[in-house]
Design a protein around this motif. Structure first.
Motif, short mmCIF file in Angstrom:
data_model
loop_
_atom_site.label_atom_id
_atom_site.label_comp_id
_atom_site.label_asym_id
_atom_site.label_seq_id
_atom_site.Cartn_x
_atom_site.Cartn_y
_atom_site.Cartn_z
N PHE A 1 0.85 -1.19 0.00
CA PHE A 1 0.00 0.00 0.00
C PHE A 1 0.89 1.24 0.00
O PHE A 1 1.96 1.25 0.62
N ASN A 2 0.42 2.30 -0.67
CA ASN A 2 1.12 3.58 -0.67
C ASN A 2 0.56 4.53 0.38
O ASN A 2 1.29 5.32 0.96
N LEU A 3 -0.75 4.46 0.58
CA LEU A 3 -1.44 5.31 1.55
C LEU A 3 -2.48 4.49 2.29
O LEU A 3 -2.93 3.45 1.80
N GLY A 4 -2.87 4.97 3.47
CA GLY A 4 -3.92 4.31 4.22
C GLY A 4 -4.67 5.32 5.07
O GLY A 4 -4.22 6.46 5.25
N PHE A 5 -5.83 4.92 5.56
CA PHE A 5 -6.62 5.75 6.47
C PHE A 5 -6.92 4.94 7.72
O PHE A 5 -7.19 3.74 7.64
N ALA A 6 -6.90 5.60 8.88
CA ALA A 6 -7.16 4.91 10.14
C ALA A 6 -7.71 5.89 11.15
O ALA A 6 -7.62 7.12 10.97
N CYS A 7 -8.28 5.37 12.24
CA CYS A 7 -8.83 6.24 13.28
C CYS A 7 -7.92 6.24 14.51
O CYS A 7 -8.37 6.54 15.61
N THR A 8 -6.66 5.93 14.32
CA THR A 8 -5.69 5.96 15.40
C THR A 8 -4.34 6.40 14.86
O THR A 8 -4.01 6.14 13.70
N THR B 1 -9.65 11.15 11.95
CA THR B 1 -9.22 10.21 10.92
C THR B 1 -7.81 10.61 10.48
O THR B 1 -7.55 11.79 10.21
N TYR B 2 -6.93 9.62 10.41
CA TYR B 2 -5.53 9.88 10.07
C TYR B 2 -5.19 9.31 8.70
O TYR B 2 -5.67 8.24 8.32
N LEU B 3 -4.35 10.06 7.99
CA LEU B 3 -3.76 9.56 6.76
C LEU B 3 -2.45 8.86 7.12
O LEU B 3 -1.60 9.44 7.80
N LEU B 4 -2.30 7.63 6.68
CA LEU B 4 -1.09 6.86 6.97
C LEU B 4 -0.25 6.75 5.70
O LEU B 4 -0.77 6.53 4.61
N ARG B 5 1.06 6.89 5.86
CA ARG B 5 1.97 6.68 4.74
C ARG B 5 3.33 6.26 5.28
O ARG B 5 3.71 6.63 6.40
N PRO B 6 4.05 5.46 4.52
CA PRO B 6 5.38 5.05 4.98
C PRO B 6 6.34 6.23 5.00
O PRO B 6 6.20 7.16 4.21
N GLU B 7 7.29 6.19 5.90
CA GLU B 7 8.29 7.25 5.96
C GLU B 7 9.10 7.32 4.67
O GLU B 7 9.52 8.38 4.24
N SER B 8 9.31 6.18 4.03
CA SER B 8 10.04 6.13 2.77
C SER B 8 9.06 5.87 1.65
O SER B 8 8.22 4.96 1.74
N ASP B 9 9.13 6.65 0.57
CA ASP B 9 8.22 6.50 -0.57
C ASP B 9 8.90 5.78 -1.74
O ASP B 9 8.51 5.93 -2.89
#
Length: 298
Positions: A141-148, A268-276
Motif C-alpha cells: 500500500f502507498n497510503l492508508g486511512f485509520a482512526c488511530t 481520521t488519520y492519513l497513513l503513509r510510509p516514511e520512505s516513498d
C-alpha cells in the motif's frame, strides 16, 4: 536460491505439514523435503523444527518468512505496475481503507484524483489496521486511512478529518429523553463498538473511557459498522460514530444524538510510509496528499 525454493518454503510455513503443503504445490512430498533441505543448506540455518509433535517454524524461519513474503509482494507489485503502464497508466496508487468503516469524504477525494490525475490507476483495498500497517511497511500500500495514530515505527500518521462523536441508539431507547446524552448516562448501558484489534484504539475521550478498567464499561466489540448498527437497532447496546459517517446513514430504527460532554471528537488519520521508494515512477504522493489537504481547507 531460486523462486521455487521460496514458494515451497512459504507454503510449508503456512501449512506446517509436509503432506498438505505438497498437495498445494502439486508435487510429491519427497521433492518438497529436498527443496527445503537445499534452502536450509544455502542459508546455513534450520528453518523448521521437525519432531513427533509436528513441524514448526524456528525463530530464523519466522524472520525469513516475513522477508520472503515481502519479496513476493514486491514481485506482484512489479507485475501489476507493468500491466498498468502497458494499459496507458503511469502506475498504480494503492490506498488501504478501514474494513467495514469507510469515510464518505473519501469519494470526493477519489473523484478529484481521477479528474486531475487520470493517468494514475487508483486501487482501493478494504483492510484491517494490522493488514494496513503490514502493507504500508512492505510496499503493498502507498497510503492508508485509520482512526488511530498508534501505528508504530516507519509510518507517518497525519490527522486529516476531525468530527464530533455522536451516539446511536434504538428508536425507543430510554436515553432518548436527553436531547444531548450525558456521558455518565451513556456508559450505564452496554456499548457496541468497533474492535480495537481490527481498527485500533479510538483516540477520542469516549475511546479512552472504554480502555479505563476502573470505569467498568460493558463493551461488545464488533467487526464492522453494519454489525454495530444491527445490534444497536435490535436493542443489544448503544453505539457511536463520527458525525460525518451518520450523514450517509438513513435507518428509521436508529436515532442519533450528540453528547452533552463537549469536545468529544473523532480523528481520521492519513497513513503513509516514511520512505516513498516503492511508489511507481511518475506518481507523486506529495501531490495526492496536497490535494487531500486542499479538500480539508475547502
Amino acid at each position: 536460491m531460486e523462486l521455487r525454493h521460496l514458494r515451497c518454503f512459504v507454503v510449508l510455513a503456512e501449512e506446517l505439514h509436509f503432506t498438505r503443503a505438497a498437495e498445494r504445490l502439486h508435487i510429491e512430498q519427497s521433492p518438497l523435503s529436498r527443496t527445503i533441505k537445499e534452502l536450509e543448506d544455502e542459508l546455513g540455518v534450520l528453518l523448521f523444527d521437525r519432531d513427533r509433535r509436528g513441524t514448526r517454524l524456528t525463530q530464523a524461519g519466522e524472520v525469513f518468512l516475513q522477508d520472503v513474503r515481502r519479496v513476493f509482494s514486491t514481485l506482484e507489485l512489479a507485475r501489476e505496475n507493468v500491466k498498468a503502464v502497458s494499459s496507458g497508466y503511469l502506475g498504480i496508487l494503492r490506498i488501504a481503507v478501514p474494513s467495514g468503516c469507510i469515510d464518505p469524504r473519501l469519494s470526493t477525494f477519489l473523484a478529484r484524483c481521477r479528474e486531475e490525475d487520470p493517468e494514475v490507476e487508483i486501487r482501493l483495498t478494504e483492510a484491517l489496521l494490522t493488514d494496513q500497517l503490514r502493507g504500508l511497511r512492505s510496499g503493498s500500500f502507498n497510503l492508508g486511512f485509520a482512526c488511530t495514530a498508534d501505528v508504530g515505527d516507519g509510518i507517518i500518521a497525519e490527522p486529516v478529518w476531525v468530527d464530533s462523536v455522536v451516539v446511536a441508539v434504538a428508536a425507543r431507547h430510554p436515553l432518548l429523553v436527553h436531547k444531548q446524552i450525558p456521558l455518565e448516562d451513556l456508559i450505564r448501558y452496554p456499548l457496541v463498538v468497533a474492535g480495537p484489534r481490527l481498527f485500533g484504539n479510538c483516540d477520542c475521550k469516549l475511546g479512552q473511557l472504554l480502555r479505563d478498567e476502573a470505569a467498568k464499561v460493558n463493551v461488545e466489540y464488533v467487526g464492522s459498522m453494519d454489525m454495530m448498527l444491527t445490534l444497536v437497532a435490535a436493542g443489544y447496546g448503544v453505539g457511536f460514530a463520527s458525525a460525518a459517517r451518520i450523514r450517509v446513514l438513513n435507518r428509521p430504527d436508529i436515532v442519533w444524538r450528540s453528547l452533552a460532554t463537549p469536545n468529544v471528537i473523532h480523528t481520521t488519520y492519513l497513513l503513509r510510509p516514511e520512505s516513498d521508494t516503492d511508489t511507481p515512477a511518475g506518481i507523486s504522493l506529495d501531490r495526492f496528499i496536497a490535494r487531500l489537504h486542499e479538500q480539508i481547507d475547502e
